[in-house]
Design a protein around this motif. Sequence first.
Motif, PDB file in Angstrom:
ATOM      1  N   CYS A 172       0.871  -1.268  -0.048  1.00  0.00           N
ATOM      2  CA  CYS A 172       0.016   0.034  -0.060  1.00  0.00           C
ATOM      3  C   CYS A 172       0.739   1.425   0.007  1.00  0.00           C
ATOM      4  O   CYS A 172       0.418   2.273   0.056  1.00  0.00           O
ATOM      5  CB  CYS A 172      -0.917   0.168   1.038  1.00  0.00           C
ATOM      6  SG  CYS A 172      -1.949  -1.157   1.292  1.00  0.00           S
ATOM      7  N   GLY A 173       2.147   0.959   0.030  1.00  0.00           N
ATOM      8  CA  GLY A 173       3.030   2.250   0.159  1.00  0.00           C
ATOM      9  C   GLY A 173       2.899   3.311  -0.923  1.00  0.00           C
ATOM     10  O   GLY A 173       3.269   4.508  -0.859  1.00  0.00           O
ATOM     11  N   GLN A 174       2.260   2.967  -2.174  1.00  0.00           N
ATOM     12  CA  GLN A 174       2.385   4.047  -3.318  1.00  0.00           C
ATOM     13  C   GLN A 174       0.846   4.917  -3.244  1.00  0.00           C
ATOM     14  O   GLN A 174       1.061   5.534  -3.767  1.00  0.00           O
ATOM     15  CB  GLN A 174       2.238   3.250  -4.532  1.00  0.00           C
ATOM     16  CG  GLN A 174       3.676   2.216  -4.562  1.00  0.00           C
ATOM     17  CD  GLN A 174       5.101   2.748  -4.477  1.00  0.00           C
ATOM     18  OE1 GLN A 174       5.067   3.795  -5.073  1.00  0.00           O
ATOM     19  NE2 GLN A 174       5.835   2.417  -3.736  1.00  0.00           N
ATOM     20  N   ASP A 175       0.187   4.240  -2.378  1.00  0.00           N
ATOM     21  CA  ASP A 175      -1.208   5.220  -2.406  1.00  0.00           C
ATOM     22  C   ASP A 175      -0.891   6.401  -1.754  1.00  0.00           C
ATOM     23  O   ASP A 175      -0.274   6.489  -0.576  1.00  0.00           O
ATOM     24  CB  ASP A 175      -2.349   4.469  -1.677  1.00  0.00           C
ATOM     25  CG  ASP A 175      -2.526   3.053  -2.312  1.00  0.00           C
ATOM     26  OD1 ASP A 175      -2.333   2.995  -3.538  1.00  0.00           O
ATOM     27  OD2 ASP A 175      -3.335   2.069  -1.769  1.00  0.00           O
ATOM     28  N   ASP A 176      -1.664   7.406  -2.103  1.00  0.00           N
ATOM     29  CA  ASP A 176      -1.554   8.766  -1.459  1.00  0.00           C
ATOM     30  C   ASP A 176      -2.565   8.825  -0.557  1.00  0.00           C
ATOM     31  O   ASP A 176      -3.569   8.411  -0.638  1.00  0.00           O
ATOM     32  CB  ASP A 176      -1.688   9.886  -2.573  1.00  0.00           C
ATOM     33  CG  ASP A 176      -0.590  10.202  -3.123  1.00  0.00           C
ATOM     34  OD1 ASP A 176       0.726   9.768  -3.092  1.00  0.00           O
ATOM     35  OD2 ASP A 176      -0.741  10.527  -4.592  1.00  0.00           O
ATOM     36  N   VAL A 177      -2.255   9.443   0.839  1.00  0.00           N
ATOM     37  CA  VAL A 177      -3.160   9.361   1.737  1.00  0.00           C
ATOM     38  C   VAL A 177      -3.973  10.859   1.667  1.00  0.00           C
ATOM     39  O   VAL A 177      -3.196  11.957   1.320  1.00  0.00           O
ATOM     40  CB  VAL A 177      -2.489   9.518   3.157  1.00  0.00           C
ATOM     41  CG1 VAL A 177      -3.535   9.713   4.248  1.00  0.00           C
ATOM     42  CG2 VAL A 177      -1.596   8.286   3.358  1.00  0.00           C
ATOM     43  N   PRO A 178      -5.312  10.960   1.558  1.00  0.00           N
ATOM     44  CA  PRO A 178      -5.735  12.270   1.438  1.00  0.00           C
ATOM     45  C   PRO A 178      -5.629  13.208   2.480  1.00  0.00           C
ATOM     46  O   PRO A 178      -5.457  12.849   3.797  1.00  0.00           O
ATOM     47  CB  PRO A 178      -7.282  11.746   1.600  1.00  0.00           C
ATOM     48  CG  PRO A 178      -7.293  10.344   1.224  1.00  0.00           C
ATOM     49  CD  PRO A 178      -6.088   9.770   1.589  1.00  0.00           C
ATOM     50  N   ALA A 179      -5.399  14.357   2.365  1.00  0.00           N
ATOM     51  CA  ALA A 179      -5.116  15.461   3.132  1.00  0.00           C
ATOM     52  C   ALA A 179      -5.900  15.655   4.508  1.00  0.00           C
ATOM     53  O   ALA A 179      -5.385  15.656   5.538  1.00  0.00           O
ATOM     54  CB  ALA A 179      -4.889  16.939   2.566  1.00  0.00           C
ATOM     55  N   ASP A 180      -7.238  15.555   3.885  1.00  0.00           N
ATOM     56  CA  ASP A 180      -8.141  15.337   5.133  1.00  0.00           C
ATOM     57  C   ASP A 180      -8.183  14.242   6.202  1.00  0.00           C
ATOM     58  O   ASP A 180      -7.999  14.348   7.444  1.00  0.00           O
ATOM     59  CB  ASP A 180      -9.589  15.833   4.624  1.00  0.00           C
ATOM     60  CG  ASP A 180     -10.010  14.588   3.961  1.00  0.00           C
ATOM     61  OD1 ASP A 180      -9.541  13.876   3.213  1.00  0.00           O
ATOM     62  OD2 ASP A 180     -11.495  14.327   3.837  1.00  0.00           O
ATOM     63  N   LEU A 181      -7.811  12.946   5.735  1.00  0.00           N
ATOM     64  CA  LEU A 181      -7.746  11.950   6.513  1.00  0.00           C
ATOM     65  C   LEU A 181      -6.657  12.145   7.490  1.00  0.00           C
ATOM     66  O   LEU A 181      -6.693  11.898   8.643  1.00  0.00           O
ATOM     67  CB  LEU A 181      -7.826  10.735   5.598  1.00  0.00           C
ATOM     68  CG  LEU A 181      -7.538   9.500   6.405  1.00  0.00           C
ATOM     69  CD1 LEU A 181      -8.425   9.221   7.576  1.00  0.00           C
ATOM     70  CD2 LEU A 181      -7.239   8.117   5.436  1.00  0.00           C
ATOM     71  N   ARG A 182      -5.380  12.558   6.689  1.00  0.00           N
ATOM     72  CA  ARG A 182      -4.062  12.699   7.429  1.00  0.00           C
ATOM     73  C   ARG A 182      -4.318  13.869   8.556  1.00  0.00           C
ATOM     74  O   ARG A 182      -3.942  13.392   9.562  1.00  0.00           O
ATOM     75  CB  ARG A 182      -3.197  13.058   6.625  1.00  0.00           C
ATOM     76  CG  ARG A 182      -1.869  13.491   7.287  1.00  0.00           C
ATOM     77  CD  ARG A 182      -0.600  13.783   6.267  1.00  0.00           C
ATOM     78  NE  ARG A 182       0.731  13.974   6.548  1.00  0.00           N
ATOM     79  CZ  ARG A 182       1.490  13.043   6.854  1.00  0.00           C
ATOM     80  NH1 ARG A 182       1.060  11.600   6.621  1.00  0.00           N
ATOM     81  NH2 ARG A 182       2.631  13.048   7.444  1.00  0.00           N
ATOM     82  N   ALA A 183      -4.984  14.826   8.158  1.00  0.00           N
ATOM     83  CA  ALA A 183      -5.317  15.936   9.376  1.00  0.00           C
ATOM     84  C   ALA A 183      -6.244  15.462  10.433  1.00  0.00           C
ATOM     85  O   ALA A 183      -5.828  15.541  11.813  1.00  0.00           O
ATOM     86  CB  ALA A 183      -5.932  17.174   8.693  1.00  0.00           C
ATOM     87  N   LYS A 184      -7.109  14.509  10.065  1.00  0.00           N
ATOM     88  CA  LYS A 184      -8.088  13.893  11.333  1.00  0.00           C
ATOM     89  C   LYS A 184      -7.238  13.102  12.008  1.00  0.00           C
ATOM     90  O   LYS A 184      -7.316  12.918  13.257  1.00  0.00           O
ATOM     91  CB  LYS A 184      -9.241  13.282  10.568  1.00  0.00           C
ATOM     92  CG  LYS A 184     -10.204  14.057   9.993  1.00  0.00           C
ATOM     93  CD  LYS A 184     -11.344  13.228   9.172  1.00  0.00           C
ATOM     94  CE  LYS A 184     -12.266  14.253   8.815  1.00  0.00           C
ATOM     95  NZ  LYS A 184     -13.418  13.444   7.828  1.00  0.00           N
ATOM     96  N   VAL A 185      -6.330  12.102  11.405  1.00  0.00           N
ATOM     97  CA  VAL A 185      -5.435  11.352  12.250  1.00  0.00           C
ATOM     98  C   VAL A 185      -4.631  12.052  13.079  1.00  0.00           C
ATOM     99  O   VAL A 185      -4.458  11.610  14.330  1.00  0.00           O
ATOM    100  CB  VAL A 185      -4.774  10.251  11.271  1.00  0.00           C
ATOM    101  CG1 VAL A 185      -3.655   9.353  12.034  1.00  0.00           C
ATOM    102  CG2 VAL A 185      -5.768   9.404  10.572  1.00  0.00           C
ATOM    103  N   LEU A 186      -3.979  12.992  12.708  1.00  0.00           N
ATOM    104  CA  LEU A 186      -2.936  13.682  13.328  1.00  0.00           C
ATOM    105  C   LEU A 186      -3.632  14.354  14.781  1.00  0.00           C
ATOM    106  O   LEU A 186      -3.214  14.550  15.662  1.00  0.00           O
ATOM    107  CB  LEU A 186      -2.221  14.869  12.550  1.00  0.00           C
ATOM    108  CG  LEU A 186      -1.327  14.070  11.688  1.00  0.00           C
ATOM    109  CD1 LEU A 186      -0.652  15.078  10.682  1.00  0.00           C
ATOM    110  CD2 LEU A 186      -0.143  13.285  12.280  1.00  0.00           C
ATOM    111  N   GLU A 187      -4.887  14.919  14.301  1.00  0.00           N
ATOM    112  CA  GLU A 187      -5.628  15.544  15.193  1.00  0.00           C
ATOM    113  C   GLU A 187      -6.267  14.697  16.516  1.00  0.00           C
ATOM    114  O   GLU A 187      -5.860  14.870  17.725  1.00  0.00           O
ATOM    115  CB  GLU A 187      -6.866  16.165  15.078  1.00  0.00           C
ATOM    116  CG  GLU A 187      -7.798  16.811  15.772  1.00  0.00           C
ATOM    117  CD  GLU A 187      -9.280  17.440  15.010  1.00  0.00           C
ATOM    118  OE1 GLU A 187     -10.051  17.507  15.658  1.00  0.00           O
ATOM    119  OE2 GLU A 187      -9.032  18.095  13.903  1.00  0.00           O
TER     120      GLU A 187
END
Length: 94
Positions: A62-77
């Motif tokens: 799965c390393g080639q898939d881009d993470v959606p910015a909003d998902l990344r922000a939610k996880v970091l939050e």
Amino acid sequence: MSCEEPHETDCGEILDHLYEYLDSEMPDGDRAKFRLHMDECSPCLEKYGLEQSVKKLVKRCCGQDDVPADLRAKVLERIETIRSGGTPTEPPPG
């Protein structure tokens, strides 16, 4: 999980923070404590090896898939909320 042997650091604590260790997200002093525990505790070392293998497999598959910015922000939050002692809120069903 515990090997029933006495250690300076409890097996439960090691396993609770295993991914911080795997991801190199913990301070050097704590990393040294983890390495010492792994040298002494075969069950924890085995669990570490298993989790390390899973992480490599996920990265390869799965390393080639881009993470959606909003998902990344939610996880970091959520991570920040948990680290600060708060309780993460569950998203509404849907």
